[in-house]
Design an enzyme around this catalytic site. Structure first.
Site, PDB file in Angstrom:
ATOM      1  N   SER A  29       0.836  -1.214   0.000  1.00 25.19           N
ATOM      2  CA  SER A  29       0.000   0.000   0.000  1.00 25.19           C
ATOM      3  C   SER A  29       0.863   1.254   0.000  1.00 25.19           C
ATOM      4  O   SER A  29       0.582   2.224  -0.719  1.00 25.19           O
ATOM      5  CB  SER A  29      -0.892   0.020   1.249  1.00 25.19           C
ATOM      6  OG  SER A  29      -1.825  -1.014   1.187  1.00 25.19           O
ATOM      7  N   GLY A 101      -5.859  -3.974  -7.817  1.00 24.04           N
ATOM      8  CA  GLY A 101      -7.032  -3.150  -7.519  1.00 24.04           C
ATOM      9  C   GLY A 101      -6.626  -1.795  -6.966  1.00 24.04           C
ATOM     10  O   GLY A 101      -7.261  -0.776  -7.262  1.00 24.04           O
ATOM     11  N   ARG A 129     -13.382  -7.383 -11.031  1.00 23.98           N
ATOM     12  CA  ARG A 129     -13.593  -6.721  -9.732  1.00 23.98           C
ATOM     13  C   ARG A 129     -14.439  -5.445  -9.860  1.00 23.98           C
ATOM     14  O   ARG A 129     -14.389  -4.754 -10.874  1.00 23.98           O
ATOM     15  CB  ARG A 129     -12.239  -6.451  -9.077  1.00 23.98           C
ATOM     16  CG  ARG A 129     -11.529  -7.771  -8.797  1.00 23.98           C
ATOM     17  CD  ARG A 129     -10.222  -7.593  -8.109  1.00 23.98           C
ATOM     18  NE  ARG A 129     -10.390  -7.068  -6.761  1.00 23.98           N
ATOM     19  CZ  ARG A 129      -9.380  -6.686  -5.993  1.00 23.98           C
ATOM     20  NH1 ARG A 129      -8.141  -6.766  -6.461  1.00 23.98           N
ATOM     21  NH2 ARG A 129      -9.605  -6.234  -4.784  1.00 23.98           N
ATOM     22  N   SER A 174     -13.620   0.720   2.985  1.00 20.84           N
ATOM     23  CA  SER A 174     -12.625   0.510   1.928  1.00 20.84           C
ATOM     24  C   SER A 174     -11.647   1.671   1.868  1.00 20.84           C
ATOM     25  O   SER A 174     -12.015   2.802   1.542  1.00 20.84           O
ATOM     26  CB  SER A 174     -13.329   0.353   0.570  1.00 20.84           C
ATOM     27  OG  SER A 174     -12.360   0.461  -0.462  1.00 20.84           O
ATOM     28  N   GLN A 176      -9.380   1.879  -0.279  1.00 20.31           N
ATOM     29  CA  GLN A 176      -9.162   2.222  -1.690  1.00 20.31           C
ATOM     30  C   GLN A 176     -10.172   3.275  -2.131  1.00 20.31           C
ATOM     31  O   GLN A 176      -9.822   4.214  -2.840  1.00 20.31           O
ATOM     32  CB  GLN A 176      -9.267   0.970  -2.565  1.00 20.31           C
ATOM     33  CG  GLN A 176      -8.116   0.004  -2.301  1.00 20.31           C
ATOM     34  CD  GLN A 176      -8.171  -1.237  -3.153  1.00 20.31           C
ATOM     35  OE1 GLN A 176      -9.177  -1.507  -3.813  1.00 20.31           O
ATOM     36  NE2 GLN A 176      -7.115  -2.015  -3.136  1.00 20.31           N
ATOM     37  N   ASP A 322      -6.719  -8.218   4.495  1.00 23.69           N
ATOM     38  CA  ASP A 322      -5.932  -9.006   3.545  1.00 23.69           C
ATOM     39  C   ASP A 322      -5.378 -10.299   4.152  1.00 23.69           C
ATOM     40  O   ASP A 322      -4.807 -11.127   3.444  1.00 23.69           O
ATOM     41  CB  ASP A 322      -4.755  -8.169   3.020  1.00 23.69           C
ATOM     42  CG  ASP A 322      -5.240  -7.045   2.110  1.00 23.69           C
ATOM     43  OD1 ASP A 322      -6.339  -7.168   1.529  1.00 23.69           O
ATOM     44  OD2 ASP A 322      -4.512  -6.040   1.980  1.00 23.69           O
ATOM     45  N   LYS A 349     -12.148  -9.685  -3.528  1.00 21.11           N
ATOM     46  CA  LYS A 349     -10.698  -9.460  -3.581  1.00 21.11           C
ATOM     47  C   LYS A 349     -10.148 -10.094  -4.862  1.00 21.11           C
ATOM     48  O   LYS A 349     -10.889 -10.376  -5.796  1.00 21.11           O
ATOM     49  CB  LYS A 349     -10.047 -10.019  -2.325  1.00 21.11           C
ATOM     50  CG  LYS A 349     -10.467  -9.287  -1.052  1.00 21.11           C
ATOM     51  CD  LYS A 349      -9.938  -7.859  -1.067  1.00 21.11           C
ATOM     52  CE  LYS A 349     -10.375  -7.073   0.142  1.00 21.11           C
ATOM     53  NZ  LYS A 349     -10.052  -5.651   0.033  1.00 21.11           N
ATOM     54  N   ARG A 400      -2.442 -14.369  -2.400  1.00 17.47           N
ATOM     55  CA  ARG A 400      -2.580 -14.728  -0.983  1.00 17.47           C
ATOM     56  C   ARG A 400      -3.158 -16.136  -0.800  1.00 17.47           C
ATOM     57  O   ARG A 400      -2.960 -16.766   0.233  1.00 17.47           O
ATOM     58  CB  ARG A 400      -3.410 -13.686  -0.241  1.00 17.47           C
ATOM     59  CG  ARG A 400      -2.762 -12.289  -0.289  1.00 17.47           C
ATOM     60  CD  ARG A 400      -3.193 -11.396   0.841  1.00 17.47           C
ATOM     61  NE  ARG A 400      -3.040  -9.985   0.508  1.00 17.47           N
ATOM     62  CZ  ARG A 400      -1.894  -9.296   0.539  1.00 17.47           C
ATOM     63  NH1 ARG A 400      -0.764  -9.895   0.886  1.00 17.47           N
ATOM     64  NH2 ARG A 400      -1.858  -8.022   0.222  1.00 17.47           N
TER      65      ARG A 400
HETATM   66  C1  S3P Z   1      -5.614  -1.407   0.045  1.00 23.57           C
HETATM   67  C2  S3P Z   1      -6.836  -1.478   0.659  1.00 23.57           C
HETATM   68  C3  S3P Z   1      -7.577  -2.731   0.878  1.00 23.57           C
HETATM   69  C4  S3P Z   1      -6.689  -3.954   0.692  1.00 23.57           C
HETATM   70  C5  S3P Z   1      -5.798  -3.844  -0.508  1.00 23.57           C
HETATM   71  C6  S3P Z   1      -4.916  -2.611  -0.431  1.00 23.57           C
HETATM   72  C7  S3P Z   1      -4.969  -0.094  -0.117  1.00 23.57           C
HETATM   73  O1  S3P Z   1      -8.635  -2.824  -0.038  1.00 23.57           O
HETATM   74  O2  S3P Z   1      -7.469  -5.122   0.601  1.00 23.57           O
HETATM   75  O3  S3P Z   1      -4.968  -4.995  -0.611  1.00 23.57           O
HETATM   76  O4  S3P Z   1      -3.755  -0.033  -0.414  1.00 23.57           O
HETATM   77  O5  S3P Z   1      -5.659   0.925   0.059  1.00 23.57           O
HETATM   78  P1  S3P Z   1     -10.052  -2.159   0.287  1.00 23.57           P
HETATM   79  O6  S3P Z   1      -9.775  -0.786   0.657  1.00 23.57           O
HETATM   80  O7  S3P Z   1     -10.853  -2.253  -0.962  1.00 23.57           O
HETATM   81  O8  S3P Z   1     -10.626  -2.977   1.399  1.00 23.57           O
END
Ligand code: S3P
Length: 449
Positions: A29, A101, A129, A174, A176, A322, A349, A400
């Protein structure tokens, strides 16, 4: 389809002892964000400990394609020559986010307010996704984004230089989505605000502050005013707790283990896996606490333990989102039943992690019952010598899944074959060598062209 390819297999046997100390690769991240923010900053951002995995490289290549000079990665060192808030250029071809993603969702936010059209594409797993979760708030800001049926990639983002600030309550926990909206907010007129239903990782807020941007947080709400410029900075990426988690479970379920994982990122929005494993009776100790670039780190010492089944507290779910594939492996080796609820996000995921893990564990002979939002697992632990069957596992394009069953093999009867394991390179280059260095019986076997 890419997810069905079998280029690499891991052959993982049972392991009775693990010792040593290791540093797992950099946080995924944080690595993504260092490139994104470094690219739109003024000046040169120097990054250390960058994750040289395919996902973070996808982000790097996307910004290179938009005219950003990026040197490296060279042993985790990267130099991003920022082009400023409005310096990105239209790429000549669609931006390929690969399996990632995070790349697609965060870049969508960053590009929603640019003066050029752009298309974002991904591999077979990413193409399934959901992107509506980022398209909805961006549309409220005035962005024009087209997707395929059901809000799936590819995404076509239209040039748009006039985003409106919004106040957005996220329908799901989320990071993200939150990050996408905050990054778009840098290009909006006014103060953009996000409110999350549960605590999610806050690397975007922390890193924006590191780049000199004023981000206000008040409980579940984060605010950013548009038009603020980012000043280049230095970023020291800690080891990824999500990668460390595989070895936390491995050492816990291994008969004789005593290992140390160094310099692991322990941001409190990420430490759910440690809390959950401790509730299950794991023997985990933290030492050498420090703060690097605004992120807490420590060494994590793990010894074998007889785990017990628990009801996983729902408030820990987003803090360990995760890590559930490998937490399910811990549960399969525990005494008693583990129940997970409130984790429907696992279904969207890199694979449907509830279905894929339940199927794999059932094939091993573990009683794992998937539910709409979690799983019920009857642990096999506690009975000396009792082990589950070794079986073949398809990774389903999900790194994973591959790593979790490599860990499961520690207590399997015979050798597990994990097919399609090339996907591990998305987040954990050098996984097999690191497993071997700690005593795990794993081989990587090239089977495809
Ligand atoms: C992430 C947020 C998570 C996580 C992903 C990385 C990020 O997803 O599962 O591997 O870097 O912001 P979500 O925010 O969709 O839960």
């Amino acid at each position: 389809m890419a997810t069905d390819l079998n280029l690499i297999e891991f052959h993982a046997g049972s392991t009775s002892a693990m010792t040593g100390s290791a540093r797992v690769p950099g946080d995924k991240s944080i690595s993504h964000r260092s490139i994104m923010m470094g690219s739109i900053a003024d000046g040169i951002t120097e990054v250390d400990g960058f994750l040289e995995g395919e996902d973070a490289i996808s982000t790097m290549n996307a910004f290179r394609a938009m005219g950003v000079r990026i040197d490296g990665p060279d042993q985790g060192r990267v130099k991003v020559h920022g082009v400023g808030l409005h310096g990105l250029k239209q790429p000549a071809a669609p931006l390929d986010c690969g399996n990632s993603g995070t790349s697609m969702r965060l870049i969508s936010g960053l590009l929603a307010g640019q003066g050029f059209d752009v298309e974002l594409v991904g591999d077979a797993s990413l193409s399934k996704r959901p992107m509506k979760r980022v398209m909805d708030p961006l549309a409220l800001m005035g962005a024009q984004i087209e997707a395929q049926e059901g809000g799936r990639p590819p995404l076509k983002i239209k040039a748009n230089k006039a985003l409106k600030a919004i106040s957005y309550t996220l329908p799901m926990a989320s990071a993200q989505v939150k990050s996408c909206v905050l990054l778009a907010g840098l290009y909006a007129d006014g103060v953009t605000e996000t409110t999350e239903p549960a605590v999610t990782r806050d690397h975007t807020e922390r890193m924006l502050r590191g780049f000199g941007v004023h981000v206000e947080t008040e409980g579940p709400t984060a605010r950013v005013r548009g038009g603020q410029r980012l000043k280049a900075t230095r970023i020291d990426v800690p080891s990824d707790i999500s990668s460390a988690a595989f070895f936390m479970v491995a050492a816990s379920i291994c008969e004789q283990a005593d290992i140390t994982l160094r310099h692991v990122g322990l941001n409190p929005t990420r430490t759910g896996v440690i809390d959950i494993l401790k509730l299950m009776g794991a023997n985990i100790e933290l030492s050498n606490h420090a703060v690097v670039g605004g992120e807490p780190v420590a060494d994590v010492h793990i010894r074998s333990a007889q785990l017990k089944g628990i009801q996983i507290p729902e408030e820990l779910v987003p803090l360990a989102i995760d890590e559930f594939p490998v937490i399910f492996v811990a549960a399969a080796n525990a005494v008693g039943t583990t129940v997970l609820t409130g984790a429907e996000e696992l279904r969207v995921k890199e694979s449907d992690r509830i279905a894929v893990m339940a199927d794999g564990l059932k094939a091993c002979g573990v009683n794992a019952r998937p539910t709409a939002d979690g799983m019920v697992i009857e642990g096999l632990g506690g009975k000396p010598g009792l082990r589950y069957n070794a079986t073949d596992i398809e990774s389903q394009g999900d790194h994973r899944i591959a790593m979790s069953f490599t860990v499961a093999a520690i207590r399997a009867l015979g050798t597990m074959r994990i097919r399609g394991a090339q996907t591990v390179d998305t987040s954990f280059p050098g996984f097999v060598a690191l497993c071997q260095s700690l005593g795990m019986a794993v081989q990587s076997v090239k089977v495809g062209p």
